[in-house]
Motif scaffolding. Structure first.
Motif, short mmCIF file in Angstrom:
data_model
loop_
_atom_site.label_atom_id
_atom_site.label_comp_id
_atom_site.label_asym_id
_atom_site.label_seq_id
_atom_site.Cartn_x
_atom_site.Cartn_y
_atom_site.Cartn_z
N ILE A 3 -1.05 -0.24 -3.85
CA ILE A 3 -0.39 0.77 -3.01
C ILE A 3 -1.15 2.09 -3.09
CG2 ILE A 3 1.71 2.14 -2.75
CD1 ILE A 3 3.27 -0.37 -3.61
N THR A 4 -1.66 2.43 -4.27
CA THR A 4 -2.46 3.65 -4.41
C THR A 4 -3.70 3.59 -3.54
OG1 THR A 4 -1.65 3.92 -6.67
CG2 THR A 4 -3.61 5.17 -6.05
N PHE A 5 -4.36 2.42 -3.51
CA PHE A 5 -5.50 2.24 -2.61
C PHE A 5 -5.06 2.41 -1.16
CE2 PHE A 5 -7.68 -0.43 -6.00
CZ PHE A 5 -8.64 0.53 -6.27
N ALA A 6 -3.92 1.85 -0.81
CA ALA A 6 -3.44 1.94 0.58
C ALA A 6 -3.14 3.39 0.95
CB ALA A 6 -2.19 1.08 0.76
N ASP A 54 -8.94 4.76 3.28
CA ASP A 54 -10.28 4.65 3.84
C ASP A 54 -10.77 3.21 3.80
OD1 ASP A 54 -10.48 4.53 1.12
OD2 ASP A 54 -12.18 5.88 0.93
N LEU A 55 -11.94 2.98 4.35
CA LEU A 55 -12.49 1.63 4.47
C LEU A 55 -12.77 1.01 3.10
CD1 LEU A 55 -13.55 -0.61 6.32
CD2 LEU A 55 -15.77 0.53 6.29
N HIS A 56 -13.28 1.80 2.19
CA HIS A 56 -13.58 1.27 0.86
C HIS A 56 -12.29 0.80 0.17
CE1 HIS A 56 -15.59 0.66 -2.91
NE2 HIS A 56 -14.82 1.54 -3.53
N ALA A 57 -11.23 1.59 0.30
CA ALA A 57 -9.95 1.20 -0.30
C ALA A 57 -9.43 -0.09 0.33
CB ALA A 57 -8.93 2.33 -0.14
N ARG A 58 -9.58 -0.22 1.65
CA ARG A 58 -9.13 -1.44 2.33
C ARG A 58 -9.91 -2.65 1.83
NH1 ARG A 58 -6.36 -2.54 7.35
NH2 ARG A 58 -6.02 -0.32 7.52
N ILE A 83 3.67 0.44 4.80
CA ILE A 83 4.16 0.79 3.47
C ILE A 83 3.55 2.10 2.97
CG2 ILE A 83 4.24 0.03 1.06
CD1 ILE A 83 4.31 -2.86 2.15
N ALA A 84 2.24 2.28 3.16
CA ALA A 84 1.57 3.48 2.64
C ALA A 84 2.16 4.78 3.20
CB ALA A 84 0.07 3.41 2.91
N PRO A 85 2.46 4.90 4.51
CA PRO A 85 3.07 6.15 4.98
C PRO A 85 4.45 6.42 4.40
CG PRO A 85 2.16 4.90 6.82
CD PRO A 85 2.09 4.03 5.63
N LEU A 86 5.19 5.37 4.06
CA LEU A 86 6.53 5.56 3.49
C LEU A 86 6.48 6.10 2.06
CD1 LEU A 86 8.30 2.32 4.79
CD2 LEU A 86 8.60 4.66 5.62
N VAL A 87 5.40 5.81 1.34
CA VAL A 87 5.30 6.27 -0.05
C VAL A 87 4.25 7.37 -0.20
CG1 VAL A 87 6.09 4.09 -1.03
CG2 VAL A 87 3.67 4.42 -0.64
#
Length: 197
Positions: A52-55, A59-63, A83-87
């Motif tokens: 979730i922290t990566f999300a 960025d592309l590397h995190a994906r 999920i990422a925008p909610l947290v």
């Protein structure tokens, strides 16, 4: 065989454990809440929170880092877009584990692990007890006196600097006035000579 990380061993070797946890994480992101054993839930929590922290980074590397763990692109897309925008405002603690009893067949302790998607509410500051207030006030008084002394010292230094600047400007103004007087006298002298002729 490589030694797996510390904690409960979930099945066979490390590769099986990685796949099992990746599948649990994918199920968690798809359904937002899953029921599993306590041991699996406790091992899943740090992996899910890291993903979730990566999300949240987005960025592309995190994906690509998330895709290295979870192979299903649709689950990764849902993680990054829903999920990422909610947290986004939450600084950690993206999952919650609730113990739910024991399994009927083998009496294994069960738990529900779920995503915490509620909006973050800022904590209200607690009012300090009245008994502690006088002690703190007496502790703050010397600090306030020291600050007042520092302010007075700075003000005195500023006035000294201002006085020195005025003293330096005064002779300059006097010399400018004297120069103007001599120029006026010089201008008047030829005019007086012309009148005399």
């Amino acid at each position: 065989m490589p030694k797996p990380t510390k904690g409960p061993r979930l099945g066979g070797g490390p590769a099986h454990e990685r796949l099992l946890l990746a599948n649990l994480a994918a199920s968690l992101f798809t359904h937002k809440s899953i029921q599993t054993t306590e041991a699996k839930a406790k091992r899943l929590r740090p992996i899910a929170e890291r993903l979730i922290t990566f999300a949240k980074r987005g960025d592309l590397h995190a994906r690509r880092r998330v895709l290295a763990v979870i192979k299903d692109k649709s689950v990764v897309h849902e993680l990054f877009t829903q999920i990422a925008p909610l947290v986004a405002d939450r600084e950690g603690g993206y999952t919650r584990i609730v113990k739910t009893g024991f399994r009927k067949g083998d009496n294994a302790p069960l738990a529900v692990i779920e995503l915490v998607l509620e909006p973050v509410t800022p904590k209200a500051k607690k009012a300090k007890p009245a008994a502690a207030a006088p002690a703190e006030a007496s502790a703050e008084e010397p600090a306030a006196e020291e600050e007042a002394e520092v302010v007075e010292t700075e003000a005195a230094e500023e006035t000294e600097v201002a006085d020195e600047a005025e003293a330096a400007e005064a002779p300059a103004e006097e010399t400018e006035a004297a120069a103007e007087e001599t120029e006026a006298a010089a201008d008047e002298a030829p005019a007086a000579e012309e009148k005399a002729e």
